[in-house]
Design an enzyme around this catalytic site. Structure first.
Site, short mmCIF file in Angstrom:
data_model
loop_
_atom_site.label_atom_id
_atom_site.label_comp_id
_atom_site.label_asym_id
_atom_site.label_seq_id
_atom_site.Cartn_x
_atom_site.Cartn_y
_atom_site.Cartn_z
N ASN A 147 0.81 -1.21 0.00
CA ASN A 147 0.00 0.00 0.00
C ASN A 147 0.85 1.27 0.00
OD1 ASN A 147 -2.76 -0.75 -0.05
ND2 ASN A 147 -2.65 -1.46 2.05
N CYS A 168 -5.62 -5.87 -4.40
CA CYS A 168 -6.16 -5.46 -3.10
C CYS A 168 -7.25 -6.46 -2.73
CB CYS A 168 -6.72 -4.04 -3.20
SG CYS A 168 -7.43 -3.40 -1.67
N HIS A 195 -8.93 1.78 -3.18
CA HIS A 195 -9.47 2.42 -1.97
C HIS A 195 -10.33 3.63 -2.29
CE1 HIS A 195 -6.33 0.45 0.94
NE2 HIS A 195 -7.03 -0.42 0.24
N TYR A 246 -13.26 2.56 2.50
CA TYR A 246 -12.36 3.71 2.59
C TYR A 246 -13.05 5.03 2.23
CZ TYR A 246 -8.48 0.56 3.43
OH TYR A 246 -7.66 -0.37 4.00
#
Length: 432
Positions: A147, A168, A195, A246
């Site tokens: 990340n 992810c 995200h 997120y």
């Protein structure tokens, strides 16, 4: 059965047994003949590595396992390279989470100014990894989990020659949640950036089920590393899709900031405690499986996402996976070289994005475009050590915006992380 050699860079991560568990479950189709476990942290490399060895032996696999701190040794001969590094360890994450709060900015490891500094620290190290791959295993595939995955993928796929796919565990979790709610056979539209993503359509037997899911108060699983403030139903309806966890940082910014300021422990401190508990478990020579506590670390379905993608490429399965890759015309409102997170058909030649034509949600389009500009400016800053690009990136990001706060926070964080940011201090005398 396809036999492969895999290098795991960052093998001291307590996530690593999750990956090994995935390879064990896939061994009838995908057999790891040789596993190179590389990490610069000797203690974690040995403890985690020994558990991985015991897991493989208990499963009856004769995989050759080599543990090393030498990057070139780890990469030589690899068919697949999995990167899961954390530059600066959890101590750096703690700074990313706490310093921004002094400036009324959200501190988080993958988004906002915290995620920004994680990217600045990570990209020089990823450059060393990709440079070495180009030299010793130029045909290998790099599967990146590090990340912020979207920004790291933006660098790898647009600044290096390495064959790479960003991954992810958020997409597979969200999509599986929808399938559990409506049953198999649904056509699900998932798109966004890493995200920063949404499910914008759920069709079954020709019927659009999105409104029904709204009315039923359906919500995808919130990732373990995010405090759940929930989404206001009117907000979700206005956005036109189910947002990933997120997006709570965007849609509930003030609530998130207030919560982070009120916490006795940051997520980094919680992770430090979980990590130490896991390492104590891993050191038990009787342990031969991944413990349930690992799920609290935030890597839910990590192994399923990683191993199934590697299997698809190695065995040319032509399967659909949601990955981070160049847009290449799939979304007509994004540039061809923008790294986006969308479904793609994956096989021996890599992953080819599936076009999503006629997408007209202006809210999602606008947010994706502005955050993509932030990501591109972040990569530019990281590659060139460019303060101007860095400040431009922060001014563009929807979670930052205020120049005075952004500039002051930027300079403080740049100072405390300086040993991981050589690109910004080239030619300057060493600080004492």
């Amino acid at each position: 059965m396809k036999e492969i050699q895999v290098a795991v860079i960052g093998s001291g991560s307590t996530y690593c047994p999750e990956l090994i568990d995935g390879f064990i479950k896939a061994r009838e189709e995908l057999y790891v003949k040789k596993l190179m476990l590389m990490d610069i942290d000797t203690r974690k490399r040995v403890i985690v590595g020994n558990l991985c060895v015991r897991m493989l032996k208990a499963a009856g696999m004769d995989t050759e396992v080599v543990m090393t701190d030498d990057l070139e040794e780890a990469l030589r001969g690899a068919d697949f390279v999995v990167t899961q590094i954390r530059v600066g360890m959890l101590k750096a994450r703690y700074l990313d989470e706490t310093i921004p709060l002094k400036y009324n900015l959200i501190g988080q490891e993958t988004t906002g100014i915290g995620g920004f500094f994680k990217a600045l620290r990570t990209i020089p190290v990823m450059k060393n990894i990709t440079d070495t791959m180009e030299k010793v295993c130029p045909d290998a595939w790099l599967i990146n989990f590090t990340n912020p995955s979207g920004i790291v993928s933006e660098f790898i796929q647009n600044y290096t020659k390495v064959k790479s796919v960003g991954l992810c565990n958020v997409p597979i979790t969200m999509i599986d949640d929808v399938k559990a709610a409506v049953g198999e056979g649904a056509q699900i539209t998932y798109l966004g950036l890493n995200h920063l993503s949404w499910i914008t359509s759920v069709k079954k037997d020709g019927e659009e089920l999105l409104d029904k899911l709204f009315d039923d108060d359906f919500a995808p699983t919130v990732m373990a590393n995010i405090h759940d403030d929930g989404f206001d139903l009117d907000c979700v309806k206005a956005a036109g899709g189910f947002p990933s966890s997120y997006l709570q940082y965007y849609y509930s910014r003030d609530a998130k900031l207030a919560y982070l300021k009120s916490c006795e422990k940051t997520r980094a401190l919680v992770c430090m405690e979980i990590e130490e508990d896991l390492l104590k478990m891993y050191a038990d020579e009787k342990l031969v499986t991944k413990p349930a506590l690992l799920d609290k670390r935030g890597g839910y379905k990590y192994s399923l996402a990683a191993v199934s993608l590697i299997n698809a490429i190695a065995n040319d399965k032509q399967e659909v996976h949601v990955v981070n890759l160049r847009n290449a015309g799939a979304l007509d409102f994004m540039a061809d070289d923008d790294i986006v997170e969308i479904p793609a058909v994956c096989g021996k030649d890599g992953c080819k994005p599936i076009p999503i034509p006629g997408f007209h949600n202006r809210h999602i389009i606008g947010l994706m475009r502005i955050v993509k500009e932030y990501e591109k400016l972040t990569v530019e800053a990281a590659v060139n050590g460019d303060d101007r690009a860095a400040l431009n990136a922060l001014m563009v990001h929807p979670l930052i915006g205020d120049y005075k706060a952004a500039s002051a926070c930027y300079h403080e964080m740049k100072y405390v992380h300086h040993k991981y940011l050589p690109q910004f201090f080239m030619g300057l005398p060493e600080s004492k």
